[in-house]
Design a protein around this motif. Sequence first.
Motif, PDB file in Angstrom:
ATOM      1  N   ASN A 191       0.870  -1.286   0.434  1.00 11.27           N
ATOM      2  CA  ASN A 191      -0.010   0.165  -0.188  1.00 11.27           C
ATOM      3  C   ASN A 191       0.926   1.255  -0.159  1.00 11.27           C
ATOM      4  O   ASN A 191       2.080   1.793   1.060  1.00 11.27           O
ATOM      5  N   PRO A 192       0.413   1.873  -1.174  1.00 14.39           N
ATOM      6  CA  PRO A 192       1.862   3.751  -1.236  1.00 14.39           C
ATOM      7  C   PRO A 192       1.363   4.050   0.293  1.00 14.39           C
ATOM      8  O   PRO A 192       2.671   5.128   0.419  1.00 14.39           O
ATOM      9  N   ASP A 193      -0.057   4.353   1.035  1.00 18.69           N
ATOM     10  CA  ASP A 193       0.198   4.575   1.754  1.00 18.69           C
ATOM     11  C   ASP A 193       1.112   4.273   2.947  1.00 18.69           C
ATOM     12  O   ASP A 193       1.185   4.921   4.365  1.00 18.69           O
ATOM     13  N   VAL A 194       1.051   2.766   3.515  1.00 24.51           N
ATOM     14  CA  VAL A 194       1.725   2.400   3.939  1.00 24.51           C
ATOM     15  C   VAL A 194       3.328   2.437   3.839  1.00 24.51           C
ATOM     16  O   VAL A 194       4.466   2.680   4.573  1.00 24.51           O
ATOM     17  N   THR A 195       3.797   2.993   2.165  1.00 19.34           N
ATOM     18  CA  THR A 195       5.238   2.979   2.110  1.00 19.34           C
ATOM     19  C   THR A 195       5.567   4.723   2.650  1.00 19.34           C
ATOM     20  O   THR A 195       6.497   4.685   2.846  1.00 19.34           O
ATOM     21  N   ALA A 196       4.539   5.871   2.885  1.00 27.87           N
ATOM     22  CA  ALA A 196       5.103   6.944   2.372  1.00 27.87           C
ATOM     23  C   ALA A 196       4.864   7.569   4.116  1.00 27.87           C
ATOM     24  O   ALA A 196       5.371   7.629   4.747  1.00 27.87           O
ATOM     25  N   ILE A 197       4.234   6.525   5.025  1.00 30.21           N
ATOM     26  CA  ILE A 197       4.515   6.092   6.693  1.00 30.21           C
ATOM     27  C   ILE A 197       5.914   6.101   6.951  1.00 30.21           C
ATOM     28  O   ILE A 197       6.388   6.405   7.941  1.00 30.21           O
TER      29      ILE A 197
ATOM     30  N   ALA B  65       8.616   6.294   5.070  1.00 24.77           N
ATOM     31  CA  ALA B  65       9.088   7.151   4.287  1.00 24.77           C
ATOM     32  C   ALA B  65       9.299   8.867   5.117  1.00 24.77           C
ATOM     33  O   ALA B  65      10.382   8.623   6.081  1.00 24.77           O
ATOM     34  N   GLU B  66       7.900   8.366   5.932  1.00 25.27           N
ATOM     35  CA  GLU B  66       8.831   9.787   7.060  1.00 25.27           C
ATOM     36  C   GLU B  66       8.711   9.000   8.265  1.00 25.27           C
ATOM     37  O   GLU B  66       9.543  10.388   9.170  1.00 25.27           O
ATOM     38  N   LEU B  67       8.132   8.275   8.831  1.00 21.78           N
ATOM     39  CA  LEU B  67       9.141   7.621   9.794  1.00 21.78           C
ATOM     40  C   LEU B  67      10.440   7.573   9.472  1.00 21.78           C
ATOM     41  O   LEU B  67      11.196   8.301  10.677  1.00 21.78           O
ATOM     42  N   VAL B  68      11.169   7.217   8.826  1.00 24.75           N
ATOM     43  CA  VAL B  68      12.420   7.361   8.275  1.00 24.75           C
ATOM     44  C   VAL B  68      13.388   8.839   8.172  1.00 24.75           C
ATOM     45  O   VAL B  68      14.603  10.164   9.193  1.00 24.75           O
ATOM     46  N   ALA B  69      12.397  10.432   7.926  1.00 23.35           N
ATOM     47  CA  ALA B  69      12.851  11.299   7.614  1.00 23.35           C
ATOM     48  C   ALA B  69      12.616  11.769   8.871  1.00 23.35           C
ATOM     49  O   ALA B  69      13.796  12.539   9.572  1.00 23.35           O
ATOM     50  N   ALA B  70      12.045  11.501  10.161  1.00 19.33           N
ATOM     51  CA  ALA B  70      11.520  12.657  11.501  1.00 19.33           C
ATOM     52  C   ALA B  70      12.655  12.047  12.425  1.00 19.33           C
ATOM     53  O   ALA B  70      13.158  13.014  13.101  1.00 19.33           O
ATOM     54  N   THR B  71      13.279  10.420  11.950  1.00 18.52           N
ATOM     55  CA  THR B  71      14.046  10.186  12.911  1.00 18.52           C
ATOM     56  C   THR B  71      15.726  10.287  12.476  1.00 18.52           C
ATOM     57  O   THR B  71      16.449   9.290  13.366  1.00 18.52           O
TER      58      THR B  71
ATOM     59  N   VAL C  18       8.575  -7.959   6.085  1.00 14.08           N
ATOM     60  CA  VAL C  18       7.686  -7.735   4.912  1.00 14.08           C
ATOM     61  C   VAL C  18       8.454  -5.739   4.067  1.00 14.08           C
ATOM     62  O   VAL C  18       7.075  -6.055   3.414  1.00 14.08           O
ATOM     63  N   ALA C  19       8.638  -5.270   5.045  1.00 12.91           N
ATOM     64  CA  ALA C  19       8.707  -3.458   4.233  1.00 12.91           C
ATOM     65  C   ALA C  19       9.970  -3.333   5.323  1.00 12.91           C
ATOM     66  O   ALA C  19      10.601  -3.298   6.286  1.00 12.91           O
ATOM     67  N   ALA C  20      10.857  -2.779   4.444  1.00 13.21           N
ATOM     68  CA  ALA C  20      11.736  -1.971   4.838  1.00 13.21           C
ATOM     69  C   ALA C  20      12.781  -1.064   4.444  1.00 13.21           C
ATOM     70  O   ALA C  20      12.520  -0.993   3.286  1.00 13.21           O
ATOM     71  N   ARG C  21      12.741   0.454   4.850  1.00 11.13           N
ATOM     72  CA  ARG C  21      13.488   1.069   4.236  1.00 11.13           C
ATOM     73  C   ARG C  21      15.196   1.414   5.354  1.00 11.13           C
ATOM     74  O   ARG C  21      14.222   1.930   6.404  1.00 11.13           O
ATOM     75  N   HIS C  22      16.283   2.040   4.050  1.00  6.08           N
ATOM     76  CA  HIS C  22      17.231   2.409   5.035  1.00  6.08           C
ATOM     77  C   HIS C  22      17.081   4.189   5.412  1.00  6.08           C
ATOM     78  O   HIS C  22      16.326   4.797   4.569  1.00  6.08           O
TER      79      HIS C  22
ATOM     80  N   ALA D  93       2.951   3.395  14.061  1.00  5.47           N
ATOM     81  CA  ALA D  93       2.349   1.753  14.479  1.00  5.47           C
ATOM     82  C   ALA D  93       1.022   2.306  14.078  1.00  5.47           C
ATOM     83  O   ALA D  93      -0.124   1.407  13.403  1.00  5.47           O
ATOM     84  N   ALA D  94       0.448   3.308  14.724  1.00  6.93           N
ATOM     85  CA  ALA D  94      -0.468   3.076  15.095  1.00  6.93           C
ATOM     86  C   ALA D  94      -1.835   3.141  13.713  1.00  6.93           C
ATOM     87  O   ALA D  94      -2.475   3.643  13.653  1.00  6.93           O
ATOM     88  N   ARG D  95      -0.763   4.993  12.755  1.00  4.43           N
ATOM     89  CA  ARG D  95      -1.338   5.151  11.451  1.00  4.43           C
ATOM     90  C   ARG D  95      -1.265   3.655  10.617  1.00  4.43           C
ATOM     91  O   ARG D  95      -1.908   3.830   9.617  1.00  4.43           O
ATOM     92  N   ILE D  96      -0.540   3.095  10.671  1.00  8.92           N
ATOM     93  CA  ILE D  96      -0.598   1.552   9.915  1.00  8.92           C
ATOM     94  C   ILE D  96      -1.647   1.189  10.924  1.00  8.92           C
ATOM     95  O   ILE D  96      -2.201   0.112   8.849  1.00  8.92           O
ATOM     96  N   SER D  97      -1.483   0.813  11.445  1.00 12.66           N
ATOM     97  CA  SER D  97      -2.518  -0.280  12.174  1.00 12.66           C
ATOM     98  C   SER D  97      -4.472   0.077  11.335  1.00 12.66           C
ATOM     99  O   SER D  97      -4.898  -0.489  11.190  1.00 12.66           O
ATOM    100  N   ALA D  98      -4.651   1.921  11.548  1.00 14.67           N
ATOM    101  CA  ALA D  98      -5.258   1.851  11.258  1.00 14.67           C
ATOM    102  C   ALA D  98      -5.417   2.245   9.651  1.00 14.67           C
ATOM    103  O   ALA D  98      -6.734   2.267   8.890  1.00 14.67           O
ATOM    104  N   LEU D  99      -4.694   1.577   8.403  1.00 16.84           N
ATOM    105  CA  LEU D  99      -4.663   1.164   7.302  1.00 16.84           C
ATOM    106  C   LEU D  99      -5.172  -0.426   7.507  1.00 16.84           C
ATOM    107  O   LEU D  99      -5.607  -0.541   5.839  1.00 16.84           O
ATOM    108  N   ILE D 100      -5.051  -1.009   8.351  1.00 18.10           N
ATOM    109  CA  ILE D 100      -5.674  -2.446   7.606  1.00 18.10           C
ATOM    110  C   ILE D 100      -6.794  -2.738   7.991  1.00 18.10           C
ATOM    111  O   ILE D 100      -6.995  -2.724   8.737  1.00 18.10           O
TER     112      ILE D 100
END
Length: 284
Positions: free
Chosen positions: A81-87, A89-95, A112-116, A277-284
């Motif tokens: 889901n592109p919304d999950v991917t965006a979340i 990416a935002e977490l990486v950028a914020a931290t 099942v998903a990873a972003r460096h 994590a809460a935002r991803i939960s809301a998408l499921i």
Amino acid sequence: MAGSPPTRRVIDALEFLAQTDHAQTIAQIADELAVPRATMSAILAELDDAGWVVRDAERAYRIGPGASALAGAGSGVPTANPDVTAILAELVAATDCGVTLARFSPGRMTVVAARHSPVRPVPGLGLGQSLSIVYPVGAAVMAWNDADREAWLGPTPRREPRERLLESVRERGFAAYRPASSDALLVEVLAELLGAVGPLLIDPSLRRSATRQLAQLSSRAYSVDELDADGGQPISYLAAPVFDSGAAELELHLGVLRSSVDADERQDLATALVEAAARISALI
């Protein structure tokens, strides 16, 4: 635009194994795809390292659990889901930390998903790789997982600190991990070294050994008192549960891998992780 021959060979190998009814040797796969056996051996070693293929006792290969995990087979998890991917990416950028999302099945968790992070490209479990869920791995999910919790808690003499850990996770919404104090700086240096040269370590066994050593050095769960102590604390990674219809099905991991993180930043990192994590939960 012309394709990439090395990439095409990997795809061809996966497609061939996915379409066969039984395991295939390196020679059989190489001959079928008209690829040199040495090249196919290197390809299969990489795929085996990632969990996309598995090798049996006869040194023959078949499709592995990691390949199906990439599609979230049977889980209903929208990892593409592109919304999950965006979340993520935002977490990486914020931290400025790398993130992974791992799906749980009985006894195992699979990435099942990873972003460096471009700031700290720390390697870890790759996409499709899995590991056994043994204390303290999986504490963020085990706090809500009644079915597998008993096995995770282990024998009675060991249960008290483990139960306190799960109580802390339920209260805070995340689990925190650290290296032993004597290893904290070593973990940070090793993470930076692997982040810099990891892509050059083309020998899968060498990469597995290095990342396994890093994981062993950095997987001690924080107790409540330790995490609340003043001053800088080493942080390996943080984990928060992701829920599917009220059940904890995944963990979201934030790879910090720093030898000292002050109290305010620890809170900021944890808050960013739990909110993601809460935002991803809301998408499921």
